[in-house]
Design a protein around this motif. Sequence first.
Motif, PDB file in Angstrom:
ATOM      1  N   UNK A  90       0.660 -13.824   0.255  1.00 40.53           N
ATOM      2  CA  UNK A  90       0.802 -12.174   1.515  1.00 40.53           C
ATOM      3  C   UNK A  90      -0.713 -11.753   0.310  1.00 40.53           C
ATOM      4  N   UNK A  91      -0.176 -10.484   0.454  1.00 41.69           N
ATOM      5  CA  UNK A  91      -1.029  -9.529   0.372  1.00 41.69           C
ATOM      6  C   UNK A  91      -0.269  -8.782   0.177  1.00 41.69           C
ATOM      7  N   UNK A  92       0.368  -8.366  -1.238  1.00 39.00           N
ATOM      8  CA  UNK A  92       1.602  -7.289  -1.497  1.00 39.00           C
ATOM      9  C   UNK A  92       0.712  -5.620  -1.787  1.00 39.00           C
ATOM     10  N   UNK A  93       2.495  -5.083  -0.411  1.00 41.11           N
ATOM     11  CA  UNK A  93       1.473  -3.349  -0.584  1.00 41.11           C
ATOM     12  C   UNK A  93       2.770  -2.160  -1.276  1.00 41.11           C
ATOM     13  N   UNK A  94       3.400  -1.809  -2.085  1.00 38.69           N
ATOM     14  CA  UNK A  94       4.012  -1.241  -2.720  1.00 38.69           C
ATOM     15  C   UNK A  94       4.001   0.168  -2.450  1.00 38.69           C
ATOM     16  N   UNK A  95       4.964   0.530  -1.115  1.00 43.87           N
ATOM     17  CA  UNK A  95       5.499   1.978  -1.101  1.00 43.87           C
ATOM     18  C   UNK A  95       6.015   2.306  -0.482  1.00 43.87           C
ATOM     19  N   UNK A  96       6.580   3.386  -0.475  1.00 42.10           N
ATOM     20  CA  UNK A  96       7.772   4.463   0.278  1.00 42.10           C
ATOM     21  C   UNK A  96       8.125   4.118   1.880  1.00 42.10           C
ATOM     22  N   UNK A  97       9.226   4.720   2.239  1.00 46.66           N
ATOM     23  CA  UNK A  97       9.616   3.583   3.535  1.00 46.66           C
ATOM     24  C   UNK A  97       9.512   4.473   4.474  1.00 46.66           C
ATOM     25  N   UNK A  98       9.049   5.634   4.174  1.00 46.15           N
ATOM     26  CA  UNK A  98       8.870   7.248   5.064  1.00 46.15           C
ATOM     27  C   UNK A  98       6.875   6.298   5.837  1.00 46.15           C
ATOM     28  N   UNK A 109      -1.967 -11.551   4.298  1.00 48.12           N
ATOM     29  CA  UNK A 109      -1.798 -10.367   5.245  1.00 48.12           C
ATOM     30  C   UNK A 109      -0.562  -9.444   4.030  1.00 48.12           C
ATOM     31  N   UNK A 110      -1.021  -7.995   4.759  1.00 53.80           N
ATOM     32  CA  UNK A 110      -0.007  -6.949   4.172  1.00 53.80           C
ATOM     33  C   UNK A 110       1.817  -7.613   4.076  1.00 53.80           C
ATOM     34  N   UNK A 111       2.410  -8.155   2.990  1.00 50.29           N
ATOM     35  CA  UNK A 111       3.639  -7.860   2.422  1.00 50.29           C
ATOM     36  C   UNK A 111       4.029  -6.594   2.399  1.00 50.29           C
ATOM     37  N   UNK A 112       4.370  -5.575   2.708  1.00 49.11           N
ATOM     38  CA  UNK A 112       5.348  -4.508   2.140  1.00 49.11           C
ATOM     39  C   UNK A 112       6.116  -4.409   1.936  1.00 49.11           C
ATOM     40  N   UNK A 113       6.184  -3.740   0.339  1.00 46.77           N
ATOM     41  CA  UNK A 113       7.329  -3.888  -0.265  1.00 46.77           C
ATOM     42  C   UNK A 113       7.619  -1.918  -0.767  1.00 46.77           C
ATOM     43  N   UNK A 114       9.137  -1.567  -0.629  1.00 49.24           N
ATOM     44  CA  UNK A 114       9.868  -0.129  -0.455  1.00 49.24           C
ATOM     45  C   UNK A 114      10.586   0.065  -1.529  1.00 49.24           C
ATOM     46  N   UNK A 115      10.357  -0.195  -2.750  1.00 49.21           N
ATOM     47  CA  UNK A 115      11.129   0.273  -3.723  1.00 49.21           C
ATOM     48  C   UNK A 115      12.354   1.364  -3.684  1.00 49.21           C
ATOM     49  N   UNK A 116      12.691   1.897  -3.941  1.00 46.22           N
ATOM     50  CA  UNK A 116      14.100   3.122  -4.025  1.00 46.22           C
ATOM     51  C   UNK A 116      13.604   3.318  -5.641  1.00 46.22           C
ATOM     52  N   UNK A 117      14.423   4.478  -6.213  1.00 44.73           N
ATOM     53  CA  UNK A 117      13.651   4.843  -7.436  1.00 44.73           C
ATOM     54  C   UNK A 117      14.992   4.236  -8.470  1.00 44.73           C
ATOM     55  N   UNK A 145      10.759  -5.215  10.753  1.00 43.21           N
ATOM     56  CA  UNK A 145       9.521  -3.523  11.048  1.00 43.21           C
ATOM     57  C   UNK A 145       9.830  -2.638  10.616  1.00 43.21           C
ATOM     58  N   UNK A 146      10.797  -1.661  10.479  1.00 43.45           N
ATOM     59  CA  UNK A 146      11.346  -0.209   9.483  1.00 43.45           C
ATOM     60  C   UNK A 146      11.977  -0.637   8.757  1.00 43.45           C
ATOM     61  N   UNK A 147      11.603   0.129   7.633  1.00 39.35           N
ATOM     62  CA  UNK A 147      12.150   0.763   6.190  1.00 39.35           C
ATOM     63  C   UNK A 147      13.011   1.137   6.606  1.00 39.35           C
ATOM     64  N   UNK A 148      12.776   2.916   7.327  1.00 38.78           N
ATOM     65  CA  UNK A 148      13.735   4.257   5.905  1.00 38.78           C
ATOM     66  C   UNK A 148      15.670   3.965   7.283  1.00 38.78           C
ATOM     67  N   UNK A 149      15.033   3.611   7.942  1.00 41.14           N
ATOM     68  CA  UNK A 149      16.809   2.691   8.412  1.00 41.14           C
ATOM     69  C   UNK A 149      17.153   1.481   7.594  1.00 41.14           C
ATOM     70  N   UNK A 150      17.459   0.886   7.224  1.00 44.51           N
ATOM     71  CA  UNK A 150      17.836   0.236   6.472  1.00 44.51           C
ATOM     72  C   UNK A 150      18.246   0.447   4.844  1.00 44.51           C
ATOM     73  N   UNK A 151      16.804   1.546   4.184  1.00 42.20           N
ATOM     74  CA  UNK A 151      17.220   2.049   3.382  1.00 42.20           C
ATOM     75  C   UNK A 151      18.470   2.850   3.128  1.00 42.20           C
TER      76      UNK A 151
END
Length: 283
Positions: A149-157, A122-130, A81-87
Motif C-alpha cells: 500500500x501507499x502510506x498516507x499520514x494525516x490527522x483523524x479529523x 492503494x492509500x493506507x491512512x495512518x493517524x498518529x496522535x502526539x 473506516x473512521x478514525x476520530x471515534x477510535x482515537x
Amino acid sequence: MMPRTVAVVGSGVIASSVTAALARHGVHVLLLPEDPAHADADGPRVPVDLAVLDVHPSGVGPALAAWQRRGLAYAYTDVAGIKSVPERDVAHGHADAATYVGGHPVTDLAGRDASAALFEGRPWVLTPTPVTSQETLNRALALTALCGAVPVVMKSAAHDHAMARAAHAPYAMAALLAARFHPAVPEVLRLTGPELRDATRTTAAGPEAWSDVLRGNAPAVAEVLREVSADLTVLLDALDGLSAPETETGDESMKHLRHLLERAHDGQAALSASDSSRAGGPR
C-alpha cells in the motif's frame, strides 16, 4: 523495523487479506477473535511485533484495551473506516495510546473476496496522535509496505472529513437509491441495468457495519448531504419549471439544469483523472 510476528484480530475481508499479504513475506500471523475471552488459551507466550484490529469503529477502543491487558503486542493499529471515534475512545478509555496508531486501508470492498493483492497501490491512512510513539508508527508503516500500500499520514479529523465526501455520503445516497426498489416491482426490475447495480452495490454489505460508520462520522456526512440537498432543490425546481407550460420558465430552468449537469461532468472528469494517475503510480 519489519514485523516478524503479527496478530490479526477479526475475520473480515481486510483481516483475511492482511493475513494473505503478510504470508507472502514469511511473516508469522496469529488469527484471533475480537474478544480475548474467546481466544485460545495457548496464545503467544511473548508479545507479537504488531496487532491489527479488524473491528467496527466503535469496537476499536474496547478491543484495544482488552488485548493490551493481555499483553498481546508491542504496537497496535486498526483498519476501521473512521478514525476520530477510535482515537477519542482510546484517549478517554483505559488503553495505552502510546502503542496505538489509527489506520485505514482505503480500498473497494464491495463484492470483493479476500486477496493478498487487495491493498497494492492503494492509500493506507495512518493517524498518529502526539502521544503515539515513533516505534509504533514505524511498525504500522512497515505493515503498509508489506501489503504493497501507499502510506498516507494525516490527522483523524481530516481523514474523516475526506471519507465523508469520498465514501460515506455516497453510500448514504446509494442507500436512498436502492431503497426505491423496496418493495420490488417486477416490471421495473426487468428494465434495470449494470449502471444501477454499480451505483448501489455498496449497500450489499448490509446495514450493521455502515450504520456504525455513519453514526461515528455523522457531522461530516451530514455536511456533505446538506450540499447534496441544496443541489437536489435546484434540480427539483428546474424539473418543475420544465414541466410548466410557460416558455420563459422553461428556458431558465434548462439553464439551471445544464449548469448542474456540467458540474457533474467536470466532477466525474476529476475522478477519472485521479484514477488514471493512481493507475500509473506504484503497484
